[in-house]
Write a protein that holds these residues in place. Structure first.
Motif, PDB file in Angstrom:
ATOM      1  N   PHE A 136      -6.598   2.800   5.163  1.00 33.00           N
ATOM      2  CA  PHE A 136      -5.590   2.192   4.381  1.00 33.00           C
ATOM      3  C   PHE A 136      -5.045   0.785   5.060  1.00 33.00           C
ATOM      4  O   PHE A 136      -4.444   0.890   6.132  1.00 33.00           O
ATOM      5  N   ASP A 137      -5.025  -0.136   4.173  1.00 32.45           N
ATOM      6  CA  ASP A 137      -4.353  -1.450   4.711  1.00 32.45           C
ATOM      7  C   ASP A 137      -3.016  -1.661   3.874  1.00 32.45           C
ATOM      8  O   ASP A 137      -3.439  -1.853   2.695  1.00 32.45           O
ATOM      9  N   PRO A 138      -2.181  -1.570   4.621  1.00 31.62           N
ATOM     10  CA  PRO A 138      -0.847  -1.824   3.874  1.00 31.62           C
ATOM     11  C   PRO A 138      -0.621  -3.172   3.089  1.00 31.62           C
ATOM     12  O   PRO A 138      -0.178  -3.244   2.117  1.00 31.62           O
ATOM     13  N   ILE A 139      -1.444  -4.281   3.669  1.00 33.74           N
ATOM     14  CA  ILE A 139      -1.206  -5.474   3.100  1.00 33.74           C
ATOM     15  C   ILE A 139      -2.061  -5.467   1.645  1.00 33.74           C
ATOM     16  O   ILE A 139      -1.733  -6.276   0.658  1.00 33.74           O
ATOM     17  N   ILE A 140      -3.278  -4.989   1.899  1.00 35.54           N
ATOM     18  CA  ILE A 140      -4.125  -5.093   0.791  1.00 35.54           C
ATOM     19  C   ILE A 140      -3.541  -4.082  -0.375  1.00 35.54           C
ATOM     20  O   ILE A 140      -3.661  -4.398  -1.699  1.00 35.54           O
ATOM     21  N   PHE A 141      -2.998  -3.020  -0.068  1.00 35.16           N
ATOM     22  CA  PHE A 141      -2.456  -2.043  -1.045  1.00 35.16           C
ATOM     23  C   PHE A 141      -1.185  -2.740  -1.697  1.00 35.16           C
ATOM     24  O   PHE A 141      -0.865  -2.791  -2.607  1.00 35.16           O
ATOM     25  N   GLY A 142      -0.151  -3.270  -0.904  1.00 41.76           N
ATOM     26  CA  GLY A 142       0.943  -3.924  -1.103  1.00 41.76           C
ATOM     27  C   GLY A 142       0.447  -5.158  -2.072  1.00 41.76           C
ATOM     28  O   GLY A 142       1.520  -5.292  -3.178  1.00 41.76           O
ATOM     29  N   LEU A 143      -0.394  -5.938  -1.900  1.00 38.99           N
ATOM     30  CA  LEU A 143      -0.794  -7.172  -2.944  1.00 38.99           C
ATOM     31  C   LEU A 143      -1.191  -6.428  -4.095  1.00 38.99           C
ATOM     32  O   LEU A 143      -0.792  -6.922  -5.197  1.00 38.99           O
ATOM     33  N   HIS A 144      -1.955  -5.499  -4.146  1.00 42.04           N
ATOM     34  CA  HIS A 144      -2.238  -4.888  -5.388  1.00 42.04           C
ATOM     35  C   HIS A 144      -1.037  -4.406  -6.206  1.00 42.04           C
ATOM     36  O   HIS A 144      -0.908  -4.696  -7.333  1.00 42.04           O
ATOM     37  N   VAL A 145      -0.385  -3.774  -5.569  1.00 44.75           N
ATOM     38  CA  VAL A 145       1.136  -3.177  -6.242  1.00 44.75           C
ATOM     39  C   VAL A 145       1.811  -4.336  -6.735  1.00 44.75           C
ATOM     40  O   VAL A 145       2.415  -4.121  -7.947  1.00 44.75           O
ATOM     41  N   ILE A 146       2.190  -5.291  -6.081  1.00 42.93           N
ATOM     42  CA  ILE A 146       2.744  -6.339  -6.591  1.00 42.93           C
ATOM     43  C   ILE A 146       2.154  -6.913  -7.851  1.00 42.93           C
ATOM     44  O   ILE A 146       2.801  -7.458  -8.817  1.00 42.93           O
ATOM     45  N   GLY A 147       0.797  -7.338  -7.721  1.00 39.98           N
ATOM     46  CA  GLY A 147       0.213  -7.677  -8.856  1.00 39.98           C
ATOM     47  C   GLY A 147       0.216  -7.103 -10.330  1.00 39.98           C
ATOM     48  O   GLY A 147       0.487  -7.403 -11.145  1.00 39.98           O
ATOM     49  N   ILE A 148       0.252  -5.401  -9.866  1.00 40.60           N
ATOM     50  CA  ILE A 148       0.384  -4.604 -10.996  1.00 40.60           C
ATOM     51  C   ILE A 148       1.853  -4.486 -11.621  1.00 40.60           C
ATOM     52  O   ILE A 148       2.053  -4.541 -12.720  1.00 40.60           O
ATOM     53  N   LEU A 149       2.773  -4.619 -10.660  1.00 42.58           N
ATOM     54  CA  LEU A 149       4.207  -4.886 -11.117  1.00 42.58           C
ATOM     55  C   LEU A 149       4.292  -6.206 -11.754  1.00 42.58           C
ATOM     56  O   LEU A 149       5.284  -6.293 -12.886  1.00 42.58           O
ATOM     57  N   LEU A 150       3.615  -7.381 -11.421  1.00 44.88           N
ATOM     58  CA  LEU A 150       4.013  -8.661 -12.040  1.00 44.88           C
ATOM     59  C   LEU A 150       3.319  -8.384 -13.554  1.00 44.88           C
ATOM     60  O   LEU A 150       3.903  -9.185 -14.518  1.00 44.88           O
ATOM     61  N   TRP A 151       2.289  -7.692 -13.672  1.00 41.30           N
ATOM     62  CA  TRP A 151       1.439  -7.483 -14.841  1.00 41.30           C
ATOM     63  C   TRP A 151       2.426  -6.720 -15.918  1.00 41.30           C
ATOM     64  O   TRP A 151       2.627  -7.082 -16.801  1.00 41.30           O
ATOM     65  N   LEU A 152       3.235  -5.633 -15.408  1.00 38.76           N
ATOM     66  CA  LEU A 152       4.064  -4.923 -16.057  1.00 38.76           C
ATOM     67  C   LEU A 152       5.219  -5.833 -16.643  1.00 38.76           C
ATOM     68  O   LEU A 152       5.874  -5.326 -17.735  1.00 38.76           O
ATOM     69  N   TYR A 171      -7.693 -13.163   3.599  1.00 34.16           N
ATOM     70  CA  TYR A 171      -7.298 -12.054   4.548  1.00 34.16           C
ATOM     71  C   TYR A 171      -8.274 -11.314   5.193  1.00 34.16           C
ATOM     72  O   TYR A 171      -8.393 -11.142   6.285  1.00 34.16           O
ATOM     73  N   TYR A 172      -9.587 -11.168   4.700  1.00 38.55           N
ATOM     74  CA  TYR A 172     -10.640 -10.734   5.167  1.00 38.55           C
ATOM     75  C   TYR A 172     -11.147 -11.566   6.415  1.00 38.55           C
ATOM     76  O   TYR A 172     -11.680 -11.126   7.426  1.00 38.55           O
ATOM     77  N   ILE A 173     -11.384 -12.768   5.848  1.00 39.70           N
ATOM     78  CA  ILE A 173     -11.860 -13.969   6.771  1.00 39.70           C
ATOM     79  C   ILE A 173     -10.948 -13.830   8.031  1.00 39.70           C
ATOM     80  O   ILE A 173     -11.225 -13.919   9.188  1.00 39.70           O
ATOM     81  N   LEU A 174      -9.804 -13.731   7.745  1.00 35.31           N
ATOM     82  CA  LEU A 174      -8.584 -13.677   9.099  1.00 35.31           C
ATOM     83  C   LEU A 174      -8.848 -12.437   9.853  1.00 35.31           C
ATOM     84  O   LEU A 174      -8.951 -12.415  11.043  1.00 35.31           O
ATOM     85  N   ARG A 175      -9.153 -11.390   9.397  1.00 38.63           N
ATOM     86  CA  ARG A 175      -9.384 -10.079  10.100  1.00 38.63           C
ATOM     87  C   ARG A 175     -10.653 -10.272  10.836  1.00 38.63           C
ATOM     88  O   ARG A 175     -10.774  -9.704  12.255  1.00 38.63           O
ATOM     89  N   PHE A 176     -11.665 -10.905  10.293  1.00 40.03           N
ATOM     90  CA  PHE A 176     -12.896 -11.210  11.120  1.00 40.03           C
ATOM     91  C   PHE A 176     -12.866 -12.003  12.424  1.00 40.03           C
ATOM     92  O   PHE A 176     -13.172 -11.508  13.456  1.00 40.03           O
ATOM     93  N   ILE A 177     -11.721 -12.881  12.245  1.00 42.00           N
ATOM     94  CA  ILE A 177     -11.478 -14.021  13.236  1.00 42.00           C
ATOM     95  C   ILE A 177     -10.560 -13.198  14.398  1.00 42.00           C
ATOM     96  O   ILE A 177     -10.963 -13.252  15.358  1.00 42.00           O
TER      97      ILE A 177
END
Length: 326
Positions: A136-152, A171-177
């Motif tokens: 569970f990654d709060p950043i990835i989950f949070g971005l999805h929730v924000i996107g869904i709210l913007l859609w609504l 963000y994934y690239i940053l995590r690899f770094i």
């Protein structure tokens, strides 16, 4: 990833699909693809029901064949057939395309967890686990929730989720770094490391560390480039004794050994029985190692009780084993 993240990913894929002219052409196509994307983003985890049988079966099979190459090809057909019954007027080809994208992304993102998947089956049974994103990654989950709210609230879903996924790729690239920086810091602290297992946590800059050298296991945490070693265990090979060989025949221990890449072992002798314990070193939490496999055998080397899974106190473990022997 966890179930909640896969759900919001399904919704996001359904929104992203509106960039497809055929999908956005009719409400039937848009609604059917949204339903298919949500189902497709969940269906590979249907093997979660194996946990109802026992932990051994779950460990051996979760994210196994249901996340394999044949499954990635099969699941979209199943989803398309099911959704077509609900929406008979939907465009079948584009329904299949977005079902496939949803299923593929589910399996793909699971590769980046520490748990991993057997995504290369049937060509290889190796677990592919890159260990850069927490389950569970709060950043990835949070971005999805924000996107869904913007859609609504009226934002264009296609453009919103396209931008969101561009940010997530970065963000994934940053995590690899970040992971590479941690590995470099570990090698400076333990230059004779043979293997370094780095697992993400929910905190951005904090990582779990398990290091294998010729003579020792090291367990610690990293915060950015700062390495803290909590425990050091002598690396003693598992003996080929009659007791150990008998214990390895147990389904729980066998499942544990097929799953865990780094562990230590203990043998205890108690009135009337022996106890063989294997302890996974990847998940140290508050000074405790909760993921274990226990096998109890009588003096005739017969298994009388066993367990594998997460246990956060010795009392709970004893209660569970006593229930199994009753």
């Amino acid at each position: 990833m966890d179930t909640a993240t896969h759900v919001v990913m399904g919704i996001a894929i359904g929104g992203l699909a509106t960039l497809d002219p055929v999908v956005s052409e009719t409400s039937v196509n848009a609604n059917s693809v949204l339903v298919a994307a949500i189902i497709g983003s969940q269906i590979p985890d249907i093997d979660t029901f194996l946990k109802l049988r026992n932990n051994a079966v779950y460990l051996r099979n979760h994210r196994g064949i249901t996340h394999s190459i044949p499954a990635v090809l099969l699941w979209p057909l199943v989803v398309t057939a099911f959704v077509s019954i609900i929406f008979p007027e939907a465009n079948v080809l584009h329904l299949w395309i977005w079902s496939f994208i949803a299923v593929f992304l589910h399996v793909f993102v699971d590769i980046f967890n520490a748990y991993g998947t057997q995504a290369l089956r049937p060509f290889s049974a190796k677990w592919v686990a890159l260990g850069v994103i927490n389950t569970f990654d709060p950043i990835i989950f949070g971005l999805h929730v924000i996107g869904i709210l913007l859609w609504l609230f009226g934002a264009n879903p296609g453009l919103t989720f396209l931008l969101m996924y561009i940010v997530i790729v970065l963000y994934y690239i940053l995590r690899f770094i970040m992971q590479r920086a941690v590995k470099s810091a570990v090698l400076k602290s333990i230059p004779n490391a043979d293997e370094i297992i780095i697992s993400p946590t929910m905190r951005l800059h904090q990582w779990r560390i398990a290091v294998i050298t010729k003579d020792y296991f090291y367990v610690g945490r990293a915060f950015k480039r700062s390495i803290t070693i909590f425990d050091k265990f002598q690396r003693i090979p598992v003996p080929k004794s009659p007791l150990i060989e008998a214990a390895k025949k147990d389904k729980n221990l066998s499942a544990f050994l097929s799953f865990s890449p780094v562990y230590r072992w203990e043998i205890g002798e108690f009135p009337g029985y022996y106890e063989v314990r294997f302890i996974d070193l990847r998940y140290r939490s508050h000074g405790h190692y909760p993921f274990v496999a226990i096998v109890q055998l009588n003096h005739n080397m017969e298994i009388i009780a066993s367990y594998t899974g997460w246990i956060f106190s010795e009392d709970k473990l004893r209660k569970k084993l006593s229930i199994l022997t009753d």
